[in-house]
Design an enzyme around this catalytic site. Sequence first.
Site, PDB file in Angstrom:
ATOM      1  N   HIS A 243      20.001   0.118  16.286  1.00 20.18           N
ATOM      2  CA  HIS A 243      21.242   0.713  15.784  1.00 20.18           C
ATOM      3  C   HIS A 243      21.741   0.091  14.463  1.00 20.18           C
ATOM      4  O   HIS A 243      21.761   0.745  13.433  1.00 20.18           O
ATOM      5  CB  HIS A 243      22.367   0.554  16.830  1.00 20.18           C
ATOM      6  CG  HIS A 243      22.026   1.046  18.189  1.00 20.18           C
ATOM      7  ND1 HIS A 243      21.956   2.380  18.528  1.00 20.18           N
ATOM      8  CD2 HIS A 243      21.738   0.367  19.341  1.00 20.18           C
ATOM      9  CE1 HIS A 243      21.652   2.505  19.812  1.00 20.18           C
ATOM     10  NE2 HIS A 243      21.506   1.306  20.335  1.00 20.18           N
TER      11      HIS A 243
HETATM   12  O1  RIB Z   1      26.119   1.461  20.761  1.00 18.75           O
HETATM   13  C1  RIB Z   1      25.373   0.567  19.974  1.00 18.75           C
HETATM   14  C2  RIB Z   1      26.263  -0.452  19.332  1.00 18.75           C
HETATM   15  O2  RIB Z   1      26.917  -1.220  20.345  1.00 18.75           O
HETATM   16  C3  RIB Z   1      25.473  -1.481  18.487  1.00 18.75           C
HETATM   17  O3  RIB Z   1      26.277  -1.928  17.435  1.00 18.75           O
HETATM   18  C4  RIB Z   1      25.239  -2.599  19.457  1.00 18.75           C
HETATM   19  O4  RIB Z   1      25.093  -3.863  18.800  1.00 18.75           O
HETATM   20  C5  RIB Z   1      26.530  -2.588  20.238  1.00 18.75           C
HETATM   21  O5  RIB Z   1      27.506  -3.293  19.484  1.00 18.75           O
END
Ligand code: RIB
Length: 313
Positions: A243
Amino acid sequence: MKSPRKIIIDTDPGQDDAVAILLALGSPELEVLGITAVAGNVPLPLTERNARTICELAGRRDVKIFAGCDRPLKRKLVTAEHVHGKTGLDGIVLPEPTMALQPGHAVDFIIETLRREPAGSVTLCPLGPLTNIATALMKAPDIAPRIAEIVLMGGAYFEVGNITPAAEFNIYVDPEAADIVFRAGVPLVVMPLDVTHKALTSRAWVEGLRALGTEAGRAAASWTDFFERYDTSKYGSEGAPLHDPCVIAYLIQPDLFSGRHIHVAIELEGKHTLGMTVADWWRVTDGEANALFIGGVRRDAFFDLLTERIGRL
Ligand code: RIB
Ligand code: CA
């Protein structure tokens, strides 16, 4: 080369945050003015500690790291140890960090930096819940027009939710903060699950990181191994969505990504949909566009960039 782009990374490390920070520190196009930790994946004492561990691993004890908000604006903190492990950086044991945390609150660092640097020269890169950013905007509304852009990881439309059926974790943890940020009138680039679920790691890529033979490569590979186990079992996909590095990669090579400039609202009342990013992808309302909402990524080029930059550390 033109002068590096000044950024502040606001983060809740988290293995994917860690890879994003390594990408930023390995990229000369970016000047990291500071890293501000926020409560999210794990509580604040761990996210600030993890930020220091990551910078030490990258050989960057010079980076200024600040602790920020330890809970959402109005709600109880929801964490994600089930994804990131107890420490938030499970996957490899690294020495206790020795670099100091900066004195002062992260929110004050954000405000002071935006007031000091030339207007429009600093980009904020939130990788976790938006509590620090919203608090800074509430405390000092004058900073909003001074922010060049906010490029954040959060939300979802076609991919809907990952912490509830309707909401993505970063937005769900502090929906009131997200609402403030999405309505602040600051240029927004949003990396939702719609694109991060296409940024799927592969065995070959992880082994390529390990083959770099560096501390940073080994750590990034081990973090990804750990991080993958949850998502591959949940989604049954080969590899896990990486992500947060999408935010940093966008700053370095925006043409890796594609999206639409649309209106995005944050659901604050829904019994089942709290924290949902209601993205008008089909432009069925006349809501004014407030975000570049990203839906596509050139996966191979994205991972090549990650390996090349982490290889520089
Ligand atoms: O949903 C994914 C996000 O939530 C990413 O930033 C992960 O690190 C968590 O913070
Ligand atoms: Ca994160």
